[in-house]
Design a protein around this motif. Sequence first.
Motif, mmCIF file in Angstrom:
data_model
loop_
_atom_site.group_PDB
_atom_site.id
_atom_site.type_symbol
_atom_site.label_atom_id
_atom_site.label_comp_id
_atom_site.label_asym_id
_atom_site.label_seq_id
_atom_site.Cartn_x
_atom_site.Cartn_y
_atom_site.Cartn_z
ATOM 1 N N ALA A 132 0.881 -0.998 -0.085
ATOM 2 C CA ALA A 132 -0.384 0.069 -0.356
ATOM 3 C C ALA A 132 1.180 1.234 -0.079
ATOM 4 C CB ALA A 132 -1.083 0.182 1.646
ATOM 5 N N PRO A 133 1.280 1.968 -1.169
ATOM 6 C CA PRO A 133 1.795 3.225 -0.750
ATOM 7 C C PRO A 133 1.683 4.010 0.002
ATOM 8 C CG PRO A 133 0.439 2.999 -3.194
ATOM 9 C CD PRO A 133 -0.001 1.618 -1.988
ATOM 10 N N PRO A 134 2.375 4.755 0.332
ATOM 11 C CA PRO A 134 1.983 5.705 1.431
ATOM 12 C C PRO A 134 1.698 7.078 0.621
ATOM 13 C CG PRO A 134 3.820 5.298 2.056
ATOM 14 C CD PRO A 134 3.646 5.038 0.898
ATOM 15 N N SER A 135 -0.007 7.298 1.529
ATOM 16 C CA SER A 135 -0.617 8.421 0.583
ATOM 17 C C SER A 135 -1.585 7.970 -0.260
ATOM 18 C CB SER A 135 -0.071 9.196 0.678
ATOM 19 O OG SER A 135 0.242 10.358 2.037
ATOM 20 N N GLY A 136 -1.166 6.521 -1.315
ATOM 21 C CA GLY A 136 -1.439 5.754 -2.314
ATOM 22 C C GLY A 136 -0.646 7.249 -2.969
ATOM 23 N N TYR A 137 0.081 6.953 -3.119
ATOM 24 C CA TYR A 137 0.911 8.448 -4.550
ATOM 25 C C TYR A 137 2.088 6.573 -5.272
ATOM 26 C CZ TYR A 137 -0.595 12.455 -2.195
ATOM 27 O OH TYR A 137 -0.784 14.076 -2.133
ATOM 28 N N TYR A 138 1.539 7.086 -6.361
ATOM 29 C CA TYR A 138 2.159 5.929 -7.622
ATOM 30 C C TYR A 138 2.082 5.922 -8.539
ATOM 31 C CZ TYR A 138 -1.904 4.761 -9.553
ATOM 32 O OH TYR A 138 -3.190 4.493 -9.813
ATOM 33 N N CYS A 139 3.290 5.320 -8.974
ATOM 34 C CA CYS A 139 3.238 5.622 -11.253
ATOM 35 C C CYS A 139 3.760 4.870 -10.965
ATOM 36 C CB CYS A 139 5.026 7.029 -11.084
ATOM 37 S SG CYS A 139 6.159 6.447 -10.193
ATOM 38 N N ASN A 140 4.308 4.771 -12.553
ATOM 39 C CA ASN A 140 4.185 2.919 -13.104
ATOM 40 C C ASN A 140 5.746 2.736 -12.849
ATOM 41 O OD1 ASN A 140 2.535 3.548 -15.553
ATOM 42 N ND2 ASN A 140 3.342 4.406 -16.861
ATOM 43 N N ALA A 141 6.800 3.325 -11.926
ATOM 44 C CA ALA A 141 8.211 2.512 -11.862
ATOM 45 C C ALA A 141 7.551 1.704 -10.843
ATOM 46 C CB ALA A 141 8.796 3.718 -11.501
ATOM 47 N N THR A 142 7.013 2.986 -9.610
ATOM 48 C CA THR A 142 6.511 2.382 -8.294
ATOM 49 C C THR A 142 5.713 0.309 -8.452
ATOM 50 O OG1 THR A 142 5.592 3.900 -7.482
ATOM 51 C CG2 THR A 142 4.663 2.072 -5.931
ATOM 52 N N LEU A 143 4.638 0.716 -8.992
ATOM 53 C CA LEU A 143 4.352 -0.327 -9.860
ATOM 54 C C LEU A 143 5.151 -1.412 -10.061
ATOM 55 C CD1 LEU A 143 0.998 1.175 -11.700
ATOM 56 C CD2 LEU A 143 0.331 0.344 -9.932
ATOM 57 N N ASN A 144 6.077 -1.333 -10.550
ATOM 58 C CA ASN A 144 6.457 -1.987 -12.095
ATOM 59 C C ASN A 144 8.107 -2.731 -10.600
ATOM 60 O OD1 ASN A 144 6.209 -2.233 -14.154
ATOM 61 N ND2 ASN A 144 7.134 -0.161 -14.810
ATOM 62 N N ALA A 145 7.664 -1.355 -10.221
ATOM 63 C CA ALA A 145 8.599 -2.523 -8.179
ATOM 64 C C ALA A 145 8.028 -3.357 -7.245
ATOM 65 C CB ALA A 145 9.203 -1.163 -7.616
ATOM 66 N N ALA A 146 6.745 -3.261 -7.486
ATOM 67 C CA ALA A 146 5.872 -3.753 -6.510
ATOM 68 C C ALA A 146 6.190 -5.093 -6.652
ATOM 69 C CB ALA A 146 4.549 -3.656 -6.282
ATOM 70 N N LYS A 147 5.973 -4.642 -8.456
ATOM 71 C CA LYS A 147 5.387 -6.396 -9.421
ATOM 72 C C LYS A 147 6.947 -7.027 -8.932
ATOM 73 C CE LYS A 147 4.983 -8.329 -14.145
ATOM 74 N NZ LYS A 147 6.123 -8.244 -15.270
ATOM 75 N N GLU A 148 8.053 -6.485 -9.647
ATOM 76 C CA GLU A 148 9.369 -7.159 -9.071
ATOM 77 C C GLU A 148 9.744 -7.555 -7.504
ATOM 78 O OE1 GLU A 148 13.591 -8.130 -9.464
ATOM 79 O OE2 GLU A 148 12.302 -7.732 -11.121
ATOM 80 N N CYS A 149 9.477 -7.450 -6.956
ATOM 81 C CA CYS A 149 8.942 -7.601 -5.140
ATOM 82 C C CYS A 149 7.927 -8.655 -4.893
ATOM 83 C CB CYS A 149 9.048 -6.599 -4.731
ATOM 84 S SG CYS A 149 10.201 -5.428 -4.374
ATOM 85 N N ASN A 150 6.895 -8.913 -6.203
ATOM 86 C CA ASN A 150 5.968 -9.791 -6.023
ATOM 87 C C ASN A 150 5.329 -9.663 -5.501
ATOM 88 O OD1 ASN A 150 4.414 -12.383 -6.658
ATOM 89 N ND2 ASN A 150 5.085 -13.097 -5.186
ATOM 90 N N ASN A 151 4.746 -8.306 -5.351
ATOM 91 C CA ASN A 151 3.958 -7.756 -4.431
ATOM 92 C C ASN A 151 2.739 -7.120 -5.162
ATOM 93 O OD1 ASN A 151 4.840 -6.325 -1.359
ATOM 94 N ND2 ASN A 151 5.790 -7.783 -2.311
ATOM 95 N N LYS A 152 1.553 -6.761 -4.851
ATOM 96 C CA LYS A 152 0.412 -5.956 -5.592
ATOM 97 C C LYS A 152 0.464 -5.054 -5.218
ATOM 98 C CE LYS A 152 -2.689 -6.159 -8.515
ATOM 99 N NZ LYS A 152 -1.794 -6.542 -10.396
ATOM 100 N N VAL A 153 -0.509 -4.328 -5.974
ATOM 101 C CA VAL A 153 -0.345 -2.533 -5.777
ATOM 102 C C VAL A 153 -1.936 -2.501 -4.677
ATOM 103 C CG1 VAL A 153 -0.568 -0.105 -6.505
ATOM 104 C CG2 VAL A 153 1.214 -2.096 -6.161
ATOM 105 N N ILE A 154 -2.246 -2.304 -3.251
ATOM 106 C CA ILE A 154 -3.483 -1.997 -2.957
ATOM 107 C C ILE A 154 -3.572 -0.422 -2.916
ATOM 108 C CG2 ILE A 154 -4.633 -2.657 -1.495
ATOM 109 C CD1 ILE A 154 -3.894 -4.974 -3.062
ATOM 110 N N MET A 155 -4.464 0.131 -3.536
ATOM 111 C CA MET A 155 -5.371 1.343 -2.563
ATOM 112 C C MET A 155 -6.393 1.336 -1.986
ATOM 113 S SD MET A 155 -3.134 3.182 -4.667
ATOM 114 C CE MET A 155 -3.891 4.502 -4.433
#
Length: 245
Positions: A146-169
């Motif tokens: 869960a990105p702090p304050s709900g702030y994310y970009c494509n780099a966040t999504l790709n980094a989370a995927k690399e860590c086997n994490n799904k981004v949750i809002m």
Amino acid sequence: MERKVFTHIVANVILLVLLVGVASIGFIGATTNVFKSTDTSPIYRGIGEKQVSLMINVYWGTEYLDDMLAIFDKYGISTTFFVGGSWVAQYPEMLQKIVDAGHEVGNHGFYHKDHSKLDYESNLQEIKSCGKLVFEYSGVNMTLFAPPSGYYCNATLNAAKECNNKVIMWSRDTIDWRDKDAETVFTRATKDTDSGELILMHPTKHTLSALERIIKYYTEKDFSIVTVSKNIGEIWTTSNNIPVD
């Protein structure tokens, strides 16, 4: 003549069988792709029927967590705590209490940064460093971010995927960090809600005051309060106790 008609019928039957077979293969392939999806899109709500999740972001408010855990235990509820790495470093014993109580733990980055302003490597570092620390202290391999304050970009999504994490809002926000009023928190957590809600909150004094009412509201409406993983269908999660690379 009868022979020709029979031959024609047999040919049509064979053609129909072939078409059905091709369609079935396509359907199976499509279904497989759903469950092996590499989509990095963030999730804003669950799919659970008559289910909601109370997702608690933790970087502060430690003094209220014991009482929150006691309330969840009273009603037999397991929920999801998204923890910050810097908080875990300071309060590892509280992280262990959350895990021991049967709650799910999610990743909330290490230093509560604005991930929309970070490049790929910085996003990766924030997510990985929190994941490694949580695993070191608890043996839990987190798969939700869960990105702090709900702030994310494509780099966040790709980094989370690399860590086997799904981004949750979230589907609704109590904004309890700003509006310090238990009645407001209760209303935002319950008004006009529907199945699959991901309800964001924090360990604050007024959230603690409203928590039992929120739980009673949903149980009286025959809703189950479940972890985020269960609410989204569990297809994004992996088992615990797997080291983070």
